[in-house]
Design an enzyme around this catalytic site. Structure first.
Site, PDB file in Angstrom:
ATOM      1  N   GLN A 101       0.632  -1.232  -0.020  1.00 51.43           N
ATOM      2  CA  GLN A 101       0.566   0.172  -0.020  1.00 51.43           C
ATOM      3  C   GLN A 101       0.619   1.303  -0.021  1.00 51.43           C
ATOM      4  O   GLN A 101       1.999   1.497   0.813  1.00 51.43           O
ATOM      5  CB  GLN A 101      -0.487  -0.375   1.206  1.00 51.43           C
ATOM      6  CG  GLN A 101      -1.704   0.922   0.951  1.00 51.43           C
ATOM      7  CD  GLN A 101      -2.887   1.647   2.824  1.00 51.43           C
ATOM      8  OE1 GLN A 101      -2.226   1.565   3.587  1.00 51.43           O
ATOM      9  NE2 GLN A 101      -4.187   1.053   2.625  1.00 51.43           N
ATOM     10  N   TYR A 182      -5.823  11.158   4.773  1.00 47.17           N
ATOM     11  CA  TYR A 182      -4.306  10.623   3.863  1.00 47.17           C
ATOM     12  C   TYR A 182      -4.327  11.774   2.505  1.00 47.17           C
ATOM     13  O   TYR A 182      -5.157  12.588   2.345  1.00 47.17           O
ATOM     14  CB  TYR A 182      -4.023  10.176   3.755  1.00 47.17           C
ATOM     15  CG  TYR A 182      -3.690   9.274   5.051  1.00 47.17           C
ATOM     16  CD1 TYR A 182      -3.112   9.697   6.139  1.00 47.17           C
ATOM     17  CD2 TYR A 182      -3.738   7.855   4.936  1.00 47.17           C
ATOM     18  CE1 TYR A 182      -2.758   8.858   7.466  1.00 47.17           C
ATOM     19  CE2 TYR A 182      -3.857   7.186   6.983  1.00 47.17           C
ATOM     20  CZ  TYR A 182      -3.055   7.903   7.987  1.00 47.17           C
ATOM     21  OH  TYR A 182      -3.124   7.720   8.870  1.00 47.17           O
ATOM     22  N   ARG A 229      -7.800   2.824  -2.679  1.00 49.14           N
ATOM     23  CA  ARG A 229      -8.858   2.261  -1.635  1.00 49.14           C
ATOM     24  C   ARG A 229      -9.023   3.430  -1.137  1.00 49.14           C
ATOM     25  O   ARG A 229      -8.548   5.002  -1.551  1.00 49.14           O
ATOM     26  CB  ARG A 229      -8.151   1.560  -0.266  1.00 49.14           C
ATOM     27  CG  ARG A 229      -8.874   1.703   1.233  1.00 49.14           C
ATOM     28  CD  ARG A 229      -8.144   1.685   2.401  1.00 49.14           C
ATOM     29  NE  ARG A 229      -8.878   0.573   2.809  1.00 49.14           N
ATOM     30  CZ  ARG A 229      -8.169   0.471   4.517  1.00 49.14           C
ATOM     31  NH1 ARG A 229      -7.850   1.112   5.028  1.00 49.14           N
ATOM     32  NH2 ARG A 229      -9.640  -1.215   4.991  1.00 49.14           N
ATOM     33  N   GLY A 315      -9.037  -7.239   9.124  1.00 47.24           N
ATOM     34  CA  GLY A 315      -7.978  -6.541   9.881  1.00 47.24           C
ATOM     35  C   GLY A 315      -7.948  -6.661  11.127  1.00 47.24           C
ATOM     36  O   GLY A 315      -6.744  -7.747  10.795  1.00 47.24           O
ATOM     37  N   ARG A 316      -8.497  -6.987  11.961  1.00 48.94           N
ATOM     38  CA  ARG A 316      -8.015  -7.030  13.100  1.00 48.94           C
ATOM     39  C   ARG A 316      -8.140  -8.686  13.669  1.00 48.94           C
ATOM     40  O   ARG A 316      -6.861  -8.592  14.555  1.00 48.94           O
ATOM     41  CB  ARG A 316      -9.022  -5.911  14.774  1.00 48.94           C
ATOM     42  CG  ARG A 316     -10.541  -6.238  14.214  1.00 48.94           C
ATOM     43  CD  ARG A 316     -11.038  -4.787  14.717  1.00 48.94           C
ATOM     44  NE  ARG A 316     -12.788  -5.542  15.006  1.00 48.94           N
ATOM     45  CZ  ARG A 316     -13.677  -5.506  15.810  1.00 48.94           C
ATOM     46  NH1 ARG A 316     -13.028  -6.325  16.308  1.00 48.94           N
ATOM     47  NH2 ARG A 316     -14.383  -5.822  14.881  1.00 48.94           N
TER      48      ARG A 316
END
Length: 359
Positions: A101, A182, A229, A315-316
């Protein structure tokens, strides 16, 4: 046993064949060496999770200006390439595929964290007013420096170079990070982008930078190795994209233009506008990945079942369960996530989560 049958269908993603519809979502881990080279444990961390098939790495800066947090990796020097080569080789040896990424944080940075200690850059000189942990304690993100039009072209070149470097390291592709507050996301948000040139103002102008980055990367390494993304209306990093209709107008235009590039996938960090998500699915010619904020175990398969997604990144759950695929197949319990060790460095909370065969 919970039925997750739709997840176990194979899928062709560009140049790679995936055994199922799961993937590793990108997650910052703050364990790179001081020069931005992936740390010694990174190859072990990612290879432990190779059964997920598609592994999307943590955000990786394309330049010194792109770094926002301490100990995040880069992909713009020969040393970075050498480090990521070890990661890619380890993942491939276990049968997985690696997408790096590319994340330029823009104004979500602090001079204490970058190699050159300069002021952050952004579409406009507007502070995110976010608290950021530094070695001297919590500080507010500073007012960034507005990028000139020519500097925007330089940043596009940095993304192009980083993508080429990722492929040189043996990665199977890259994911452009245009989400989560971002730099690319900042260009899309009216409260962060007050420009009056061709990169600000109208919906079309605010989308221009994202589209140009995507086009440059696709030209450099191939559209079939380039994912992107987005996170519509996600208010991270102090961003405000307006009301629901404004968000829909902005992202329908953006996704429609990106669709023309035939990128290998669209990765949506989704927070609830299913009408908008449906429009993405209808407009996008290749794969769609969807991860929902706060999704629980019994919701992993929902978007694939509904035809809204082809792949469900984890993810987690994947962070704390290296063998998450086996746990889902056998309906085994999950390890608990240790929040205290997410960003502390070292093996603790990184490569030491037990598997079913080592509990």
């Amino acid at each position: 046993m919970t039925s997750l049958s739709s997840l176990w269908q194979p899928f062709t993603l560009g140049r790679i064949e995936l055994p199922h519809r799961l993937a590793l979502a990108p997650m910052t881990r703050n364990r790179a060496n001081p020069d931005g080279t992936p740390g010694d444990l990174a190859a072990e961390y990612y290879s432990q999770r190779a059964s997920l098939g598609l592994l999307i790495t943590e955000g990786t800066q394309p330049s010194e200006d792109g770094q926002g947090y301490p100990a995040t990796p880069g992909i713009y020097t020969p040393q970075h390439v050498a480090g990521w080569t070890k990661v890619a080789d380890a993942v491939h040896e276990k049968g997985g595929h690696l997408f790096i990424q590319l994340m330029h944080v823009g104004r979500i940075s602090h001079p204490d964290h970058t190699p050159h200690h300069r002021q952050p850059v952004a579409p406009s000189a507007i502070s995110a007013e976010q608290d950021m942990f530094t070695v001297e304690g919590s500080k507010k993100t500073p007012v960034p420096r507005e990028l000139s039009t020519s500097e925007i072209q330089d940043v596009i070149g940095e993304f192009r170079h980083a993508a080429a470097s990722a492929i040189a390291a043996g990665a199977d592709g890259v994911e452009i990070h245009a989400a989560n507050g971002y730099l690319l996301h900042q260009f899309l948000a009216p409260n962060a982008n007050h420009r009056t040139d061709e990169y600000g103002g109208s919906i079309e102008n605010r989308a221009r930078f994202v589209i140009e980055v995507a086009r440059a990367v696709a030209e450099e390494i191939g559209a079939d190795r380039t994912g992107i993304r987005i996170s519509p209306a996600f208010p991270l990093g102090g961003l405000d994209e307006g009301d629901a209709e404004a968000v829909r107008a902005q992202y329908r235009y953006l996704v429609g233009e990106l669709a023309k590039l035939n990128l290998v996938y669209l990765h949506v960090h989704h927070i609830g506008d299913d009408e908008l998500l449906t429009s993405f699915r209808e407009a996008w010619p290749t794969a769609v990945l969807v991860v929902r904020y706060g999704r629980e175990r019994d919701g992993i398969t929902a978007d694939v079942d509904a035809g809204l997604a082809d792949i469900a990144p984890l993810g987690r759950f994947a962070l704390s369960n290296p063998d998450i695929v086996e746990r889902l197949r056998t309906d085994a319990p999950f390890n608990d996530l240790d929040l205290a060790t997410l960003y502390t460095g070292g093996a603790n909370g990184y490569t030491d989560y037990p598997t079913l065969t080592h509990t």
